[in-house]
Design a protein around this motif. Structure first.
Motif: not given
Length: 642
Positions: A95, A158, A160, A182, A184, A187, A189
């Protein structure tokens, strides 16, 4: 226990040889005693027993020695715990978003991660590295050392799922070891949980020591006089912001204003007065956290007169002539049958003021005008048919008019946050002289409300294509039907509807939002305009629209700053670009996303774990040691056992 060369174990049959030799040496002989040696009988029997024990010991050591040597050559080993994934390809996801500028106990998070990769990745390790913006397939750490050292922070968040899809597209159905680095922040996903068991996931979340951060979110014009603009700078704080924040305003390289900001409830709007002339600079703050959101670039062009045509009966248009004064507007009032269609393209705003029937030719012309960035204002006539109005509106939005209702309605709500009124009110107010209407059309469909009736239907609504705007009244506003012309709202409403934001106001675009700019400029067939500053330049997507040009910026430029739109060496307009403030809140850490996977605290830990779980325990060396020990034991038996 398993063997790399099990066929060598057939040589264990050679153990028969020392056994046969031993048996040959232990053959029985008939003993004959002579008279002169009888006295040695007892001693002879004792010596023979000792000799047998020695031979049995030698046999055992030689058998064990030979067996250990043969087994050592067969290379025995114990199978690795994770041997099924021993052929996996290594993929590292790094990241490099702006939130990785935060400082941990060893400096900025991204720089620390890069240093860890450079120091602890084995030189013979092949891997692929994927960042938010760059990819390096099937490489090694030495090959990309310089690229990693020069890796820049990216405005791309970022994502993912996007990165995992990119990896799967390149390495389809390939077993992989995925190592994610990362912080996070934000974040998300949905694809991570779908990874199969042949793709183990390791993750390292470097922690920021200080999650407090201050960002400049926006700059806008809150008011203006004949000589000055009132500029509002919106500042947002995240975490516990206790210290005062220094703030400066620069026009180019010249400092023109400075102050200190005390954040209250982590939000603050700071006012500055700027001379009413061209401005091409930025406002900046100083804090000890992220740096990308500490500067906001913006440009203000010297005010130009806006071109406005009002189409309708001249007596009804008279109230607008008092708003669109000659010092700020090029105002034209025209009857419907006298409209100069060729002049429409050169306007900034067209007002349809209570036209009974809107001709199809005018509808088509106004649709093209709107698509090129023009503003269209529709004031319906009480004699208009809903069918004719809807035929016109279908070209712009999904709003539909119904029947005209003879029912008095009071306007009771103002959308203070709407662009029409953002610079009009210093604060929301309830004690206001709201207008009313005697008759109004019923409406349906989605449209952004600017002024609402008590029943939540709109009196004034708007829609936009990002460069042009359509404003729709649901009722006639002549004095016989409404007192809106006597309302304090009449001047700011029509004044701002006629303003072309791309000619006046602040030019500050957000990188990555693919915003558009329309300029009044004539280009030849092969001419293009460029966007440039001191350090970079790019050619935007451009579409020629008669005497105008429409520019689309896409994901460019890569870095924020002040730029100029250039035609050859001529500056057409100064504009500015800023990164979206999506990474500013460092507290939005979603580390729960990785709970099902293996957490590590360094790059070294990943490679150590993979090596320890996938490398078989080879024990042939222990059999070599045993061989040497049995050889030594044989020598000792030969020497000390009688």
């Amino acid at each position: 226990m398993q063997f790399k060369h099990p066929e060598i174990l057939y040589f264990l049959f050679l153990l028969v040889i020392p056994i046969l030799v031993h048996l040959f040496q232990l053959r029985r002989f008939k003993t004959e005693y002579f008279t002169n040696v009888r006295f040695l009988k007892e001693l002879s029997i004792q010596t023979r027993k000792s000799s047998k024990i020695k031979k049995w010991l030698l046999l055992a050591t030689r058998l064990l020695l030979l067996a250990c040597l043969i087994i050592a050559f067969a290379q025995p080993f114990f199978k690795a715990k994770d041997s099924q994934n021993s052929g996996n390809e290594m993929v590292i996801i790094l990241d490099n978003s702006f939130s990785m500028q935060a400082k941990g106990n060893r400096g900025e998070l991204l720089k620390r991660a890069v240093q860890e990769l450079l120091e602890n990745t084995p030189e013979n390790q092949r891997f692929s590295l994927v960042t938010n913006t760059e990819t390096f397939w099937d490489t090694d750490i030495k090959s990309i050392q310089k690229d990693l050292q020069n890796l820049q922070y990216s405005a791309t968040p970022f994502q993912l799922d996007f990165l995992l899809t990119k990896i799967e597209t390149k390495k389809h159905n390939t077993p992989k070891d995925i190592f994610i680095i990362t912080d996070a922040v934000n974040a998300q996903s949905k694809s991570l949980e779908k990874l199969n068991e042949n793709s183990p996931v390791y993750y390292w979340i470097p922690k920021a020591e200080n999650q407090n951060n201050v960002s400049i979110d926006a700059v806008s014009i809150s008011g203006q006089s004949e000589t000055f603009y009132e500029i509002k700078v919106d500042v947002n704080g995240f975490g516990a912001i206790e210290n005062d924040i220094p703030m400066s305003v620069y026009n180019g390289k010249n400092l023109i204003a400075k102050t200190v900001v005390k954040l209250e409830n982590n939000k603050k709007s700071v006012q500055f007065s700027l001379p009413k002339k061209d401005f091409h600079g930025y406002v900046s703050i100083e804090d000890k956290s992220l740096t990308y959101d500490n500067t906001y670039y913006f440009s203000i062009s010297k005010p130009e007169k806006s071109n406005v045509i009002v189409i309708g009966e001249n007596p009804k248009n008279e109230f607008l002539s008092r708003i669109y004064t000659p010092d700020e507007f090029n105002y034209t009032s025209s009857e419907l049958n006298a409209v100069d269609y060729n002049a429409i393209d050169k306007q900034d705003a067209i007002v349809l003021n209570e036209i009974k029937d809107i001709p199809q030719a005018l509808t088509t012309t106004l649709k093209a005008f709107y698509e090129k960035g023009g503003n269209v204002v529709l004031i319906p006539s009480s004699e208009s048919s809903a069918q004719n109005l809807n035929s016109f509106l279908n070209n712009f939005s999904g709003i539909k008019f119904g029947s005209l209702q003879n029912q008095e309605k009071q306007v009771t709500k103002i959308a203070f946050s709407h662009p029409l009124y953002q610079t009009v009110f210093e604060k929301k107010t309830d004690n206001f002289q709201y207008p009313k209407v005697s008759t109004a059309f019923s409406t349906s469909g989605a449209i952004a409300s600017v002024l609402n009736y008590a029943d939540q239907s709109f009196f004034l609504g708007s829609t936009t294509n990002k460069i042009g705007h359509l404003y729709v009244f649901s009722a006639p506003i002549n004095k016989n039907n409404s007192n809106f012309q006597n309302s304090p709202l009449i001047v700011p409403t029509f004044y701002n509807m006629a303003q072309n934001n791309q000619k006046t106001g602040i030019s500050a675009y957000t990188i990555g939002e693919n915003q558009n700019l329309v300029l009044d400029v004539l280009l030849s067939k092969d001419e293009v305009v460029t966007i440039t500053n001191e350090t970079s330049d790019f050619i935007p997507m451009q579409q020629i629209l008669n005497n105008k040009i429409k520019l689309a910026f896409g994901d460019y430029p890569e870095q924020s700053g002040n730029f100029s739109v250039m035609k050859n060496k001529e500056v057409l307009k100064n504009i500015s670009f800023n990164h979206a403030r999506t990474e500013s809140d460092l507290s939005l850490i979603n580390d729960n996303l990785f709970d099902k996977f293996t957490s590590v605290s360094s790059v070294e830990a990943v490679f150590n774990d993979i090596h320890s779980t996938r490398t078989g325990n080879e024990i042939w060396k222990y059999f070599i040691i045993a061989t040497l020990l049995f050889l030594l034991l044989e020598l000792l038996i030969q020497k000390f056992v009688k």
